[in-house]
Design an enzyme around this catalytic site. Structure first.
Site, PDB file in Angstrom:
ATOM      1  CD  GLU A 180      48.866  37.290  33.212  1.00  0.00           C
ATOM      2  OE1 GLU A 180      48.594  37.417  34.414  1.00  0.00           O
ATOM      3  OE2 GLU A 180      48.314  37.965  32.325  1.00  0.00           O
ATOM      4  CD  GLU A 360      44.908  35.881  30.193  1.00  0.00           C
ATOM      5  OE1 GLU A 360      44.757  36.924  30.850  1.00  0.00           O
ATOM      6  OE2 GLU A 360      45.307  34.803  30.685  1.00  0.00           O
TER       7      GLU A 360
HETATM    8  C1  FCB Z   1      45.295  37.943  33.765  1.00  0.00           C
HETATM    9  C2  FCB Z   1      45.143  36.504  34.226  1.00  0.00           C
HETATM   10  C3  FCB Z   1      43.731  35.983  34.108  1.00  0.00           C
HETATM   11  C4  FCB Z   1      42.724  37.033  34.514  1.00  0.00           C
HETATM   12  C5  FCB Z   1      42.968  38.313  33.759  1.00  0.00           C
HETATM   13  C6  FCB Z   1      41.965  39.392  34.027  1.00  0.00           C
HETATM   14  O1  FCB Z   1      46.370  38.536  34.400  1.00  0.00           O
HETATM   15  O2  FCB Z   1      45.959  35.668  33.460  1.00  0.00           O
HETATM   16  O3  FCB Z   1      43.623  34.829  34.885  1.00  0.00           O
HETATM   17  O4  FCB Z   1      42.793  37.213  35.870  1.00  0.00           O
HETATM   18  O5  FCB Z   1      44.247  38.788  34.072  1.00  0.00           O
END
Ligand code: FCB
Length: 444
Positions: A180, A360
């Site tokens: 990110e 994710e």
């Molecule tokens: C994302 C991050 C991860 C975690 C999730 C909830 O932005 O990559 O580390 O904090 O959110």
């Protein structure tokens, strides 16, 4: 009549049985996965910038510190069993730069042995690793030199990355250089809520953005030169930006500008070399950067939620909200599965032909009353995009277990496994069983 009723009963019981073929079905090759990050679960990350950051009151909610986190460092066997219990095919985790190279140019043998053991356990369990090289944290020495703004950053990151490739991740196919980039930079350089804690303006973001682009590309070239067969990408955090309902067309313009700047500018620069975004009255960037084009083998996507956008007179010139009456998670994020479909369709348009990995997607839900439905609704949205031709290869749920959620501390509960922080005992939530059933059936 009796026969008819018996037949009807038989039909009903067959269709209700869990062996019936799923209505939302995935290809047999689909890569089910869960994700974690080192600083959030391992504990003892004493040589990192985040460790220092957490010691300062006000930086983490309730004065919490990552400390021993989930004690994962000492529980590799146990946590590999958790992964096996879920039946995932892949596991995304990060190697901690501050542990591997605690002082510049000095590598720590214990850390190298540790991560090799972790990989051996995963392989023995038949789980394919996906390694993230940098997930929000930096070694203290790197931060002290200026982090991503330091002109030695690309070379230092490339050196560390190839070191990990040669000494830890030999044979690993999928790599994420940086998690990110936009979240990392906006929270650190604009929001002041992560290291280096700067509260700059939008224009001041340009230098670290370019530093990070160059660092990724330097690592990409160095790693691919050694092992052309590996695949390297980033985990991009994509959000939906929608204008708040109303008469003001400028909100719509702003939503589009934010979409470009946040979602696509960074990833596109790694395709074309051209970094291009502008936010009205705040910043305009249009710059060609040497040697960064064509440095993504796949597009990693983290998707969580959307923002409703509205112009304001105060800096930075906009604010975000959640639509009225929307269902939200424990951290107040709107649950918006349609947004997942929308970002996937958009990603396929921006990067035609590129494979997409969902690196994710998850929800903070301590009571576990929304998680199973969250997973299903997001998988349904993703499946719809796939049926329309979006090449999604796999899906990582965030996260395997509850963990240290950065400046929010230990309160948000994203885990399929619940963590008792007093005893470090892990307990499967009902949604863990649900997710693993989906995996076993390859659908639901
Ligand atoms: C994302 C991050 C991860 C975690 C999730 C909830 O932005 O990559 O580390 O904090 O959110």
């Amino acid at each position: 009549m009796k026969t008819l009723i018996t037949l009807l009963g038989l039909f009903l019981s067959l269709t209700a049985s869990s062996n019936a073929s799923p209505t939302v079905e995935f290809p047999s090759s689909f890569k089910w996965c869960v994700a974690t990050a080192a600083h959030q679960i391992e504990g003892g990350n004493t040589n990192s910038d985040w460790w220092d950051w957490e010691q300062i009151p006000g930086h983490v909610k309730n004065g919490e510190r990552s400390g021993a986190a989930c004690g994962h460092w000492d529980r590799l066997e146990e946590d590999t069993r958790l992964l096996s219990g879920l039946h995932v095919r892949q596991y995304r985790f990060s190697v901690e730069w501050a542990k591997v190279e605690p002082k510049q140019g000095r590598y720590d043998l214990d850390a190298i042995i540790h991560y090799n053991r972790e990989l051996a356990l995963l392989r023995a369990a038949g789980i394919e690793p996906m390694i993230t090289l940098q997930h929000f944290t930096l070694p203290r020495w790197m931060r002290e030199q200026g982090g991503w703004e330091w002109d030695g950053a690309p070379a230092a990151f490339a050196k560390y990355s190839t070191f990990v490739l040669d000494n830890i991740g030999f044979g690993v196919r999928d790599w994420i250089t940086i998690n990110e980039p936009m979240v990392h930079l906006v929270l650190g350089y604009l929001g002041g809520v992560q290291p280096p804690g700067k509260k700059g303006d939008l224009a001041s973001l340009k230098a670290p953005v370019i530093g990070l682009l160059k660092a990724h590309a330097a690592a990409y070239h160095a790693m691919k030169q050694r092992h052309p067969e590996i695949r390297i990408g980033l985990a991009h955090h994509l959000r939906v930006f929608d204008a708040i309902p109303g008469w003001n067309p400028l909100n719509g313009v702003l939503a589009e500008k934010l979409d470009r700047a946040w979602n696509w500018a960074f990833a596109e620069a790694l395709e074309t070399g051209q970094l291009r975004y502008d936010i009205p009255l705040a910043t305009e960037v249009n710059e060609f950067i040497e040697n960064i084009a064509h440095t993504q083998d796949f597009i990693g996507i983290n998707y969580y939620t959307r923002d409703m956008v509205e112009m304001t007179l105060e800096a930075p010139g906009f604010k975000f909200s959640v639509p009225e009456g929307a269902e939200t998670s424990d951290v107040g994020w709107e649950i918006y599965p349609e947004g997942f479909y929308r970002v996937l369709k958009a990603a396929a348009e921006h990067f035609p032909g590129k494979q997409i990995l969902i690196t994710e997607n998850g929800i903070a839900d301590a009571k576990d009353t929304k998680r199973s439905k969250f997973i299903e609704s997001h998988l349904e949205a993703m499946n719809r995009a796939m049926r329309e031709g979006v090449p999604v290869e796999g899906y990582c749920y965030w996260s395997l277990m509850d963990n240290f959620e950065w400046s929010e501390g230990f309160t948000p509960r994203f885990g399929l496994y619940e963590m008792d922080y007093a005893t470090l005992a892990r307990k499967a939530r009902p949604s863990a069983a649900h997710f693993s059933e989906i995996i076993l059936r390859n659908g639901f």
